[in-house]
Design a protein around this motif. Structure first.
Motif, PDB file in Angstrom:
ATOM      1  N   LYS A  63       0.802  -1.054  -0.501  1.00 52.41           N
ATOM      2  CA  LYS A  63       0.034  -0.276   0.547  1.00 52.41           C
ATOM      3  C   LYS A  63       0.762   0.969   0.172  1.00 52.41           C
ATOM      4  O   LYS A  63       1.845   1.155   0.643  1.00 52.41           O
ATOM      5  CB  LYS A  63      -1.059   0.554   0.981  1.00 52.41           C
ATOM      6  CG  LYS A  63      -1.784  -0.988   1.397  1.00 52.41           C
ATOM      7  CD  LYS A  63      -2.890  -0.895   2.246  1.00 52.41           C
ATOM      8  CE  LYS A  63      -3.941  -2.042   2.730  1.00 52.41           C
ATOM      9  NZ  LYS A  63      -4.893  -1.864   1.315  1.00 52.41           N
ATOM     10  N   LYS A  64       0.684   2.213  -0.735  1.00 54.14           N
ATOM     11  CA  LYS A  64       0.769   4.101  -0.642  1.00 54.14           C
ATOM     12  C   LYS A  64       0.555   4.261  -0.032  1.00 54.14           C
ATOM     13  O   LYS A  64      -0.850   4.977  -0.329  1.00 54.14           O
ATOM     14  CB  LYS A  64       1.644   3.752  -2.202  1.00 54.14           C
ATOM     15  CG  LYS A  64       2.361   3.094  -3.092  1.00 54.14           C
ATOM     16  CD  LYS A  64       2.222   3.850  -4.151  1.00 54.14           C
ATOM     17  CE  LYS A  64       3.517   3.396  -5.338  1.00 54.14           C
ATOM     18  NZ  LYS A  64       3.735   3.976  -6.643  1.00 54.14           N
ATOM     19  N   ILE A  65       1.033   5.089   0.959  1.00 53.58           N
ATOM     20  CA  ILE A  65       0.762   6.199   1.386  1.00 53.58           C
ATOM     21  C   ILE A  65       1.684   7.535   1.094  1.00 53.58           C
ATOM     22  O   ILE A  65       2.983   7.494   1.124  1.00 53.58           O
ATOM     23  CB  ILE A  65       1.206   5.894   3.052  1.00 53.58           C
ATOM     24  CG1 ILE A  65       0.408   4.827   3.768  1.00 53.58           C
ATOM     25  CG2 ILE A  65       0.469   7.349   3.741  1.00 53.58           C
ATOM     26  CD1 ILE A  65      -1.093   5.027   3.448  1.00 53.58           C
ATOM     27  N   SER A  66       0.913   8.638   0.903  1.00 51.58           N
ATOM     28  CA  SER A  66       1.011  10.176   0.777  1.00 51.58           C
ATOM     29  C   SER A  66       1.020  11.237   1.923  1.00 51.58           C
ATOM     30  O   SER A  66       0.198  11.383   2.438  1.00 51.58           O
ATOM     31  CB  SER A  66       0.113  10.629  -0.502  1.00 51.58           C
ATOM     32  OG  SER A  66       1.092  11.827  -0.979  1.00 51.58           O
ATOM     33  N   ILE A 114      -2.132  12.282  -8.878  1.00 47.64           N
ATOM     34  CA  ILE A 114      -1.786  10.480  -8.207  1.00 47.64           C
ATOM     35  C   ILE A 114      -3.190  10.938  -6.800  1.00 47.64           C
ATOM     36  O   ILE A 114      -3.324   9.333  -6.762  1.00 47.64           O
ATOM     37  CB  ILE A 114      -0.683  10.349  -7.843  1.00 47.64           C
ATOM     38  CG1 ILE A 114      -0.674   9.224  -6.980  1.00 47.64           C
ATOM     39  CG2 ILE A 114       0.227  11.794  -6.463  1.00 47.64           C
ATOM     40  CD1 ILE A 114       1.164   8.880  -6.210  1.00 47.64           C
ATOM     41  N   LEU A 115      -3.297  12.165  -6.491  1.00 48.87           N
ATOM     42  CA  LEU A 115      -4.700  12.126  -5.649  1.00 48.87           C
ATOM     43  C   LEU A 115      -5.798  11.177  -6.020  1.00 48.87           C
ATOM     44  O   LEU A 115      -7.204  11.011  -5.678  1.00 48.87           O
ATOM     45  CB  LEU A 115      -4.681  13.215  -4.688  1.00 48.87           C
ATOM     46  CG  LEU A 115      -3.395  13.674  -4.567  1.00 48.87           C
ATOM     47  CD1 LEU A 115      -2.948  15.107  -3.499  1.00 48.87           C
ATOM     48  CD2 LEU A 115      -2.913  12.076  -3.216  1.00 48.87           C
ATOM     49  N   GLY A 123      -4.162   6.321   1.648  1.00 50.64           N
ATOM     50  CA  GLY A 123      -4.292   7.076   1.985  1.00 50.64           C
ATOM     51  C   GLY A 123      -3.503   8.004   2.310  1.00 50.64           C
ATOM     52  O   GLY A 123      -2.379   8.196   2.212  1.00 50.64           O
ATOM     53  N   ILE A 124      -3.918   8.818   3.189  1.00 50.21           N
ATOM     54  CA  ILE A 124      -2.979  10.728   2.676  1.00 50.21           C
ATOM     55  C   ILE A 124      -3.331  11.528   4.418  1.00 50.21           C
ATOM     56  O   ILE A 124      -3.410  11.003   4.809  1.00 50.21           O
ATOM     57  CB  ILE A 124      -3.445  11.605   1.703  1.00 50.21           C
ATOM     58  CG1 ILE A 124      -4.994  11.892   2.164  1.00 50.21           C
ATOM     59  CG2 ILE A 124      -3.851  11.418   0.334  1.00 50.21           C
ATOM     60  CD1 ILE A 124      -5.546  13.248   1.517  1.00 50.21           C
ATOM     61  N   LEU A 125      -1.895  11.897   4.664  1.00 53.90           N
ATOM     62  CA  LEU A 125      -1.244  12.421   5.833  1.00 53.90           C
ATOM     63  C   LEU A 125      -0.863  14.105   5.641  1.00 53.90           C
ATOM     64  O   LEU A 125      -0.128  14.241   4.557  1.00 53.90           O
ATOM     65  CB  LEU A 125      -0.347  12.198   6.359  1.00 53.90           C
ATOM     66  CG  LEU A 125      -0.105  10.369   6.818  1.00 53.90           C
ATOM     67  CD1 LEU A 125       1.258  10.362   7.568  1.00 53.90           C
ATOM     68  CD2 LEU A 125      -1.478  10.720   8.318  1.00 53.90           C
ATOM     69  N   ILE A 126      -2.039  14.858   5.295  1.00 58.12           N
ATOM     70  CA  ILE A 126      -1.841  16.240   5.852  1.00 58.12           C
ATOM     71  C   ILE A 126      -1.179  17.057   6.464  1.00 58.12           C
ATOM     72  O   ILE A 126      -1.613  17.510   7.569  1.00 58.12           O
ATOM     73  CB  ILE A 126      -2.925  17.131   5.174  1.00 58.12           C
ATOM     74  CG1 ILE A 126      -3.700  15.946   3.931  1.00 58.12           C
ATOM     75  CG2 ILE A 126      -3.227  18.373   4.796  1.00 58.12           C
ATOM     76  CD1 ILE A 126      -5.099  15.203   4.885  1.00 58.12           C
TER      77      ILE A 126
END
Length: 341
Positions: A63-66, A114-115, A123-126
């Motif tokens: 899995k990829k987290i951005s 990509i988003l 999933g994303i961390l802002i």
């Protein structure tokens, strides 16, 4: 002949029995490389039949987290948090990628593809994104998300991801109370209170301490309006230059800001704390003029990064659970900048 157990396999590979159990029962949470070793050892010891096909354990696409960040030249403070996030995610075989956003929204801007593409990001961390329009666009993404701070005017009831905040009101109130109790009655605050919700909370700690001691908020000593990202020193210097007299102390929303004030004081022959007291927030040691001298609030970046990663993992696994807002409390680190004889 002794019956081979999962514990035997675990002991041979110096891993836990739980890890072996996960692999042999097809559960997630173990890297592909370790899975291969466990299967191989299980065959060697006779726990599994040798003819068992290797294909039983196939590599799954990680899995990829951005992490969404608005300025690639971010300070060591932010970089340390991101490194801690990456370290925690690596334990779960999750990959971290960077997605850069502009500091401010401009007409016609759209979020990186990509988003928006299916299955590209899990999933994303802002963090370090402090533009209301950009945050609104991010908030509309149908992705598991965790925010570290927000702009002050963002409506919390509309948030579509979990929020982690550095609770600064309590610590800043404590610092301000200390200043007042040491005879410092004329106090100023420096920091854009509309830039970040955490800045606003820190200002509330400052004003609460003054009110509790029956003191007026002297707005002439407070710079709480918008300050340009790349013009901090110029704007702070101009603000200080126009003051007829300096206050007894300045409470700053961050060490980043306190560093600029210290620079101004040094250039103008003003001694800290003899002539004026100074405090910050973050516990950031990258600024040599204040490192080890400034009264500040120590943010444990390793813990914060781990907490962000763990919250996002939870959100990915539980997409329909209620949105949560978490406040992380930090301790005051007392320095010479508020030390009085």
């Amino acid at each position: 002949m002794k019956k081979i157990t999962m514990q035997d396999i675990a002991d041979d590979l110096n891993v836990s029995r739980v890890t072996v159990w996960k692999v042999l029962n097809g559960k997630e949470g173990v890297s592909f490389e370790l899975k291969e070793k466990i299967i191989k050892k299980a065959k060697e010891l006779g726990y599994l039949k040798a003819e068992m096909p290797e294909e039983k354990v196939e590599p799954k696409q990680s899995k990829k987290i951005s992490v969404l960040i608005s300025r690639p030249e971010s300070s060591v403070f932010w970089i340390n948090i991101i490194h801690a996030v990456a370290k925690e995610l690596d334990q779960y075989d999750l990959n971290l990628v960077y997605t850069y956003l502009p500091p401010k929204y401009e007409e016609g801007y759209t979020l990186p593809d990509i988003l928006k593409e299916d299955k590209k990001i899990d999933g994303i961390l802002i963090m370090n994104v402090y533009d209301a329009k950009l945050l609104e666009m991010i908030n509309q993404l149908e992705l598991p998300k965790v925010y570290l701070d927000l702009v002050s005017k963002f409506k919390l009831e509309k948030i579509t991801g979990d929020l982690i905040l550095l609770e600064g009101k309590t610590a800043v109130q404590k610092i301000t109370k200390h200043l007042i109790e040491n005879g410092k009655k004329k106090l100023g605050f420096i920091g854009d209170i509309n830039y970040a919700l955490t800045n606003k909370k820190r200002y509330q700690g400052f004003t609460t301490a003054l009110k509790n001691k029956g003191l007026e908020i002297e707005n002439k000593y407070c710079l709480t309006k918008e300050i340009g990202i790349y013009s901090y020193y110029t704007e702070i210097s101009n603000f200080l230059d126009q003051l007829e007299t300096l206050p007894d102390a300045f409470v700053c929303a961050s060490d980043f800001i306190a560093n600029f004030l210290m620079r101004y004081f040094i250039e103008n022959g003003i001694k800290v704390p003899e002539d004026i007291a100074l405090s910050g927030y973050d516990g950031n040691n990258e600024y040599s003029m204040i490192a080890g001298k400034l009264t500040t609030v120590k943010v444990e970046t390793d813990y914060l990064g781990k907490r962000l990663a763990d919250q996002l993992i939870y959100r990915i696994k539980n997409p329909n659970s209620p949105i949560g807002i978490t406040n992380i409390y930090s301790k005051v680190l007392w320095g010479d900048s508020t030390k009085f004889s």
